[in-house]
Design a protein around this motif. Sequence first.
Motif: not given
Length: 419
Positions: A26, A151, A239-240, A243, A256, A260, A263, A314
């Motif tokens: 990320i 993240p 997903m990274q 999102l 974001n 994440y 999730f 998620g």
Amino acid sequence: MLRTRGAWTFLLPGFAARQPFAMLTISIVLLVQHTTGSYGTAGAVAAVTGVAMALFAPFTGRLADRHGQRAVLLPGVVVHALAGLSLTALALADAPLWALFAAAVPTGASVPQVGPMVRARWGTKLQGSPLMTTAAAFESVTDELTFVFGPLLATALCTAVDPAAGLLTEAALTLAGGLLFAAQRSTQPPVGLPVGAAGGSGAGDGGHARVKAVSALAVPGVRVLIVAFLGIGAVFGGMQVSLAAFSESIGEPGLNGVLYGTFAAGNMLSGIVCGAIAWKVAPRRRLLIGYAALALTASGLWAAQSVVVLAGVGLVVGMCIAPALITGYTLVEGLVPAGARTEAFTWLTGAVALGQAAAVMIAGQLEDRLWDGAGFLVPMGGTLLALATLVGLRSRLAPLAVSRTVARGVGHRVPVAVD
């Protein structure tokens, strides 16, 4: 499990050393997207990093099995820190794409494989113990705890401090955490023992059967698990990017990390539950059921159109990942001889990284070229393909019989007459 002698000496340093890995992808995506304005370019650079890691991780795992974890970690963390600094400088200098790719290769290739090394230490401590399933669950929870905070930290640094702050922090933490973990020499798996050291017999070999070592990749079940873990990596990568694109499209880029983190929190919570259950269902069956649930829930991501719905879906997807990961790592104990388990774990970790790299690149292109949220099609496609492979090749996940284990290099006692 936590009362195992010496466990805390590698658990705490291991957690510190693996934390930066959750920040890497990320951080690269946010930095390169800031300097180029393209999620496709950012995803491509992150993908090169992931591919390099996937290709080199099994090699470093094999070296760790043969020469010791410390011998691999010490130079590795230094190279990774320097490579991360180079990639940051090139991105800020608006270097051409080929230069970013060139810096991304050593950045990914030198990612320290701390998770597999910790799992190998558990394997040494708990050889043959039913606590191995608990240890696998515990490590999954630890991994996902890093992906809750990683993240969030990277996004906060890149959006509130500077776009380069995430990658710079990742490099510094990798160096510090890796050196701390490498210092824990007393708990690392034995190095240099013959494959039959568990009780072999042979003329002139001091009682050990010296059998040529076989790569973990030669085990059919490991190759099937690699495909399954590629699909899990597709969920992480898709997903990274998706999102991040979704958060920017609604004018809330700071969400974001929260999305994440939600999730990853689902993954962590289900990992705790998996570790607390005394399973009576065979691991192979658990993997098939868990993976089917993952594919089903991942197939609904693309339809989520609001923050609340996306966070809920998620969370459920994350809850379905941990059972698949835990069961896959648990199966390794029955499929692979002890002398090749670090390599086997790095193949699986590398498969996640490779799937994540491919997903980041594809999802970035879909977000640039199609509609907002098109990147969520990647987790759906990756898990469905992997599920089909698992179902078709499930017979290869049966544990090795004792006779086959001996043939692959684990020595055995030869009966002798006793007067």
